[in-house]
Design a protein around this motif. Structure first.
Motif, PDB file in Angstrom:
ATOM      1  N   CYS A  53      -4.683  15.831   1.307  1.00  0.00           N
ATOM      2  CA  CYS A  53      -4.908  16.589   2.540  1.00  0.00           C
ATOM      3  C   CYS A  53      -3.858  16.239   3.568  1.00  0.00           C
ATOM      4  CB  CYS A  53      -6.300  16.331   3.089  1.00  0.00           C
ATOM      5  SG  CYS A  53      -6.493  14.690   3.756  1.00  0.00           S
ATOM      6  N   GLU A  90      -7.392   7.061   5.430  1.00  0.00           N
ATOM      7  CA  GLU A  90      -6.745   8.352   5.683  1.00  0.00           C
ATOM      8  C   GLU A  90      -5.445   8.506   4.905  1.00  0.00           C
ATOM      9  OE1 GLU A  90      -7.043  10.123   9.548  1.00  0.00           O
ATOM     10  OE2 GLU A  90      -8.435   8.573  10.207  1.00  0.00           O
ATOM     11  N   VAL A  91      -4.745   7.398   4.699  1.00  0.00           N
ATOM     12  CA  VAL A  91      -3.502   7.482   3.929  1.00  0.00           C
ATOM     13  C   VAL A  91      -3.823   7.760   2.447  1.00  0.00           C
ATOM     14  CG1 VAL A  91      -1.511   6.154   3.104  1.00  0.00           C
ATOM     15  CG2 VAL A  91      -2.101   6.127   5.525  1.00  0.00           C
ATOM     16  N   LEU A  92      -4.904   7.199   1.953  1.00  0.00           N
ATOM     17  CA  LEU A  92      -5.324   7.508   0.580  1.00  0.00           C
ATOM     18  C   LEU A  92      -5.605   9.004   0.445  1.00  0.00           C
ATOM     19  CD1 LEU A  92      -5.306   4.569  -0.208  1.00  0.00           C
ATOM     20  CD2 LEU A  92      -7.631   4.795  -1.047  1.00  0.00           C
ATOM     21  N   GLN A 143      -4.529  11.426   2.265  1.00  0.00           N
ATOM     22  CA  GLN A 143      -3.261  12.164   2.398  1.00  0.00           C
ATOM     23  C   GLN A 143      -2.561  12.297   1.044  1.00  0.00           C
ATOM     24  OE1 GLN A 143      -0.486  10.003   4.843  1.00  0.00           O
ATOM     25  NE2 GLN A 143       1.120  11.557   4.754  1.00  0.00           N
ATOM     26  N   HIS A 144      -2.719  11.276   0.197  1.00  0.00           N
ATOM     27  CA  HIS A 144      -1.998  11.267  -1.069  1.00  0.00           C
ATOM     28  C   HIS A 144      -2.863  11.676  -2.262  1.00  0.00           C
ATOM     29  CE1 HIS A 144       0.685   8.964   1.533  1.00  0.00           C
ATOM     30  NE2 HIS A 144       1.635   9.407   0.742  1.00  0.00           N
ATOM     31  N   GLY A 201       0.827  -1.203   0.000  1.00  0.00           N
ATOM     32  CA  GLY A 201       0.000   0.000   0.000  1.00  0.00           C
ATOM     33  C   GLY A 201       0.862   1.253   0.000  1.00  0.00           C
ATOM     34  N   ARG A 202       1.963   1.187   0.740  1.00  0.00           N
ATOM     35  CA  ARG A 202       2.887   2.319   0.839  1.00  0.00           C
ATOM     36  C   ARG A 202       3.467   2.670  -0.534  1.00  0.00           C
ATOM     37  NH1 ARG A 202       5.102   4.352   5.328  1.00  0.00           N
ATOM     38  NH2 ARG A 202       6.993   5.586   5.114  1.00  0.00           N
ATOM     39  N   VAL A 244       0.598   4.157  -2.829  1.00  0.00           N
ATOM     40  CA  VAL A 244       0.191   5.562  -2.638  1.00  0.00           C
ATOM     41  C   VAL A 244       1.321   6.525  -3.016  1.00  0.00           C
ATOM     42  CG1 VAL A 244      -1.600   5.129  -0.910  1.00  0.00           C
ATOM     43  CG2 VAL A 244       0.727   5.607  -0.144  1.00  0.00           C
ATOM     44  N   GLN A 245       2.554   6.106  -2.776  1.00  0.00           N
ATOM     45  CA  GLN A 245       3.675   6.974  -3.160  1.00  0.00           C
ATOM     46  C   GLN A 245       3.718   7.139  -4.678  1.00  0.00           C
ATOM     47  OE1 GLN A 245       6.717   4.839  -1.028  1.00  0.00           O
ATOM     48  NE2 GLN A 245       6.809   6.350   0.620  1.00  0.00           N
ATOM     49  N   ARG A 278      -9.184   2.345   8.711  1.00  0.00           N
ATOM     50  CA  ARG A 278      -8.976   3.789   8.955  1.00  0.00           C
ATOM     51  C   ARG A 278      -7.647   4.234   8.399  1.00  0.00           C
ATOM     52  NH1 ARG A 278      -9.827   6.930  14.085  1.00  0.00           N
ATOM     53  NH2 ARG A 278      -9.135   8.446  12.539  1.00  0.00           N
ATOM     54  N   VAL A 279      -6.625   3.422   8.582  1.00  0.00           N
ATOM     55  CA  VAL A 279      -5.315   3.765   8.030  1.00  0.00           C
ATOM     56  C   VAL A 279      -5.430   3.849   6.508  1.00  0.00           C
ATOM     57  CG1 VAL A 279      -2.951   2.969   7.687  1.00  0.00           C
ATOM     58  CG2 VAL A 279      -4.004   2.799   9.951  1.00  0.00           C
ATOM     59  N   PHE A 280      -6.040   2.842   5.912  1.00  0.00           N
ATOM     60  CA  PHE A 280      -6.201   2.788   4.461  1.00  0.00           C
ATOM     61  C   PHE A 280      -6.851   4.077   3.966  1.00  0.00           C
ATOM     62  CE2 PHE A 280      -7.939   1.649   0.417  1.00  0.00           C
ATOM     63  CZ  PHE A 280      -7.176   0.590  -0.060  1.00  0.00           C
TER      64      PHE A 280
END
Lengths: 228, 455
Positions: free
Chosen positions: B455, B267-269, B271-272, B222-223, B226-227, B263-265
């Motif tokens: 965001c 919010e990290v999406l 963020q990117h 996932g990291r 998203v990067q 939640r991590v999934f």
């Protein structure tokens, strides 16, 4: 980068599976994160001596590798005004399972935040910021970002909190020093990147923030279980 | 790895056709390609013979031309050997339709496929998938052509871990007029995974919007995803399944408990700058909107209506999503009012929502849309159209699209979807202004543009 002392703390905590609070705080302060003045006393004499140094009133907490949730176990006493109270507390804690001393520290006040970290399976290290304290899981007012984070991320994290007005000044209270909070978050994120392979999660809860400082009042570092 | 033979093949071999069972998946695939698509297709079965009046080849080596894409629909245990022979015969790529791999515990067989392909730098999709649907070019879905609902060729690519969800999304795309550039069901995603397709589609000139249906990523995958996504200038939409927390796993820290997998999934999406569609309904609206507009907005919405009630309903939905409806400045209101037709001028209410009343004509809409679009306090406009309003003509869509081209602020429209209003709707759609059949859908189209903003 982790220095030798930090490595040593992590190494020494492996058996317990988590880092005892005084060592966690030492580790954080080595990473440039502000913690209260504290002392880890294993004898009554040490306790009273360091109390005199730090000055009353102060907080005492049980230090035991067996007790992760100190408040739940009755192992946190705040507002200790004098030596008599301290001696009582020490004697009481000394009967707790796994007793390894008591942590004595100055009382700090401020808005209670939680700053956390977790190594997520899919996304690796992530940081969390939220309204902290003991009700943290009830309010669930938190924001998560993938680490490492920037100052812009910290700003948007604060904006993402329902309770952000508590941080920006509400009903006459001073706004939280955003520069201090940003510095804390970024140093924490940097530390997290260094700890990535060794930890499972970290709670800094509460972090007490005022108009001029952000101090980590409690810290719990859970290590990654050893792979058999 | 070169994906051109995989997604733009000129020659296809379908391996595993049955000589006795017309409904065998390989036969369905062979027939539809043979009958409907502009590619050359060859059936393969080791027994040879004839399928209808065509020669069945006994192996890849027997086919007289070089094959770009092998569609493999044979039993799982034969697939590694088939792939080897494809590689030996210079086939460009494969889609492995067959099941019987990691999904039933045969990781060993799947790992063999991956090892064979990696060694030869040979791209393959699957196994255990429907494969590829490239509108008007070819598809490898083992679903009879006459049963498929086919969206028009367009700008949206969709990559899905589930074949069923993919086909169902295509039905919805067709219903909403969302055009498709490529649909890929990646099944067990043994070799080619989301990230590979993201990279390919990022530079595919036919694709403007990239969408994913994801059930989960591997460790740290996932990291990387998203990067990479953050660097892609095209809008990316992700629909995630499996949002509910797994049981009551004991966690010893607050953070571990608060930062659950989903939640991590999510919010990290965010963020990117990846737009997470929270359900199918959002997915379709997001695709429709982002295929027209690729630039994110903050979500400062101007609303134009001919009915106060519609304006109020749209305002409520906007607020629920955290979109704002800024009050229009007196100057801007004055500026719009001066351009309205004499019958509307004294009765229109212009503070935002802009209510032009039932007397509004096309000219009034154009004036209001122009006024809102040039106002700095607004960054996108929702037009709520009631086509039974007498002053509205079917030219309106085209005329409003000029406002967008002039001012650069996205416009979305709500028009009830009735056959009777088709020409009005097409006036918008053919001029690249997205139209929703509901007020909520129109707001979601704006929300899509906001959710693409990191965001």
């Amino acid at each position: 980068m982790l220095n030798n002392e930090m490595q040593g703390i992590l190494h020494g905590s492996q058996e317990a599976g988590w880092v005892l609070e005084p060592e966690a705080k030492r580790l954080l302060s080595l990473a440039g994160i502000q913690v209260p003045r504290f002392s880890w006393a294993t004898t009554l004499r040490e306790a009273t001596d360091s109390a005199a140094n730090i000055q009353y009133p102060l907080v005492a907490k049980i230090v035991s590798p067996k007790i992760i949730h100190k408040s739940d176990a009755g192992g946190v006493t705040v507002g200790i005004k004098d030596k008599t109270r301290l001696v009582d507390t020490f004697n009481r804690y000394s009967t707790f399972e796994g007793f390894a001393g008591i942590l004595i520290e100055e009382m700090v006040t401020g808005l209670e935040l939680i700053v956390g970290a977790k190594i997520d399976y899919q996304f690796g290290p992530v940081v969390l910021l939220g309204i902290g304290g003991t009700g943290v899981e009830i309010y669930q007012d938190t924001v998560i970002r993938m680490a490492p984070i920037t100052a812009t991320d910290v700003r948007s994290m604060v904006n993402g909190l329902k309770g952000k007005r508590l941080l920006t000044g509400y009903r006459g209270s001073d706004p939280v020093d955003s520069e201090q909070l940003t510095r804390l978050m970024i140093r924490f994120s940097r530390l997290l990147m260094d700890l990535e392979d060794q930890i499972e999660s970290i709670d800094l809860n509460p972090v007490k923030c005022t108009g001029d400082q952000c101090i980590v009042a409690d810290a719990r570092i859970m290590l990654k279980p050893k792979t058999s | 790895m070169d994906f051109t033979p995989l997604f733009k093949p000129k020659t296809i071999a379908v391996i595993g056709v049955s000589l006795s069972n017309d409904r065998h998946p390989a036969n369905v695939i062979y027939n539809k390609i043979h009958l409907r698509y502009p590619v050359k297709v060859y059936p393969v079965n080791p027994r040879g013979g004839r399928l209808q009046r065509d020669t069945v080849y006994t192996g890849i080596a027997e086919i007289p031309t070089r094959i770009d894409l092998a569609v493999i629909a044979a039993r799982a245990e034969f697939v590694p050997d088939i792939m080897e022979s494809c590689i030996q015969n210079d086939v460009g790529s494969a889609t492995v339709i067959s099941g019987g791999f990691s999904e039933i515990g045969r990781e060993d067989l799947q790992n063999r496929l991956v090892a064979i392909a990696r060694k030869a730098n040979f791209p393959f999709i699957g196994p255990n998938c429907l494969g590829i649907y490239a509108p008007a070019r070819f598809d490898t879905f083992f679903l009879p052509g006459e049963r498929l609902v086919r969206p028009d060729p367009g700008r949206v690519a969709i990559i899905s871990q589930s074949g069923g969800v993919l086909v169902d999304q295509m039905v919805k795309f067709a219903g909403q007029g969302v055009g498709l550039s490529l649909a890929v069901s990646i099944g067990n995603k043994a070799l080619i995974r989301e990230l590979d397709l993201l990279t390919y589609l990022a530079t595919d000139p036919g694709t403007s919007v990239i969408t994913f249906y994801v059930e989960g990523f591997e460790k740290n995958e996932g990291r990387t995803f998203v990067q990479a996504a953050a660097e892609v200038p095209k809008p990316i939409i992700v629909l995630k399944a499996g949002k509910t927390a797994e049981g009551s796993r004991a966690v010893s820290s607050h953070t571990a408990s608060l930062a659950g997998d989903y939640r991590v999934f999510s919010e990290v999406l965010a963020q990117h700058g990846i737009a997470e569609a929270r359900n199918e309904f959002e997915m379709v609206s997001f695709c429709e909107s982002l295929s027209c507009y690729q630039k994110p907005v903050e979500g400062k919405v101007g609303i134009i209506t001919v009915s106060g009630g519609h304006g109020a309903l749209a305002t409520d939905v906007c607020s629920a999503y955290g979109l704002t409806i800024p009050r229009l400045s007196e100057d801007n209101q004055q500026h719009i009012r001066q351009q309205l037709s004499p019958s509307v001028q004294p009765i229109a209410s212009l503070s935002n929502p802009v209510d032009l009343t039932g007397s509004a004509t096309d000219d009034d809409f154009v004036a209001a849309a122009g006024g809102l679009s040039s106002a700095p306090e607004i960054d996108c406009v929702i037009i709520l159209l009631l086509p039974y309003s007498p002053g509205i003509s079917s030219d309106l869509g085209a005329r409003l699209s000029y406002v967008y081209h002039r001012e650069g602020k996205p416009l979305v429209a709500y028009v009830p979807h009735q056959e009777k209003y088709r020409m009005l709707i097409e006036g918008f759609e053919l001029n690249n202004v997205p139209v929703s059949s509901s007020i909520d859908g129109a707001v979601l189209m704006v929300e899509a543009l906001r959710r693409c903003r990191p965001c």
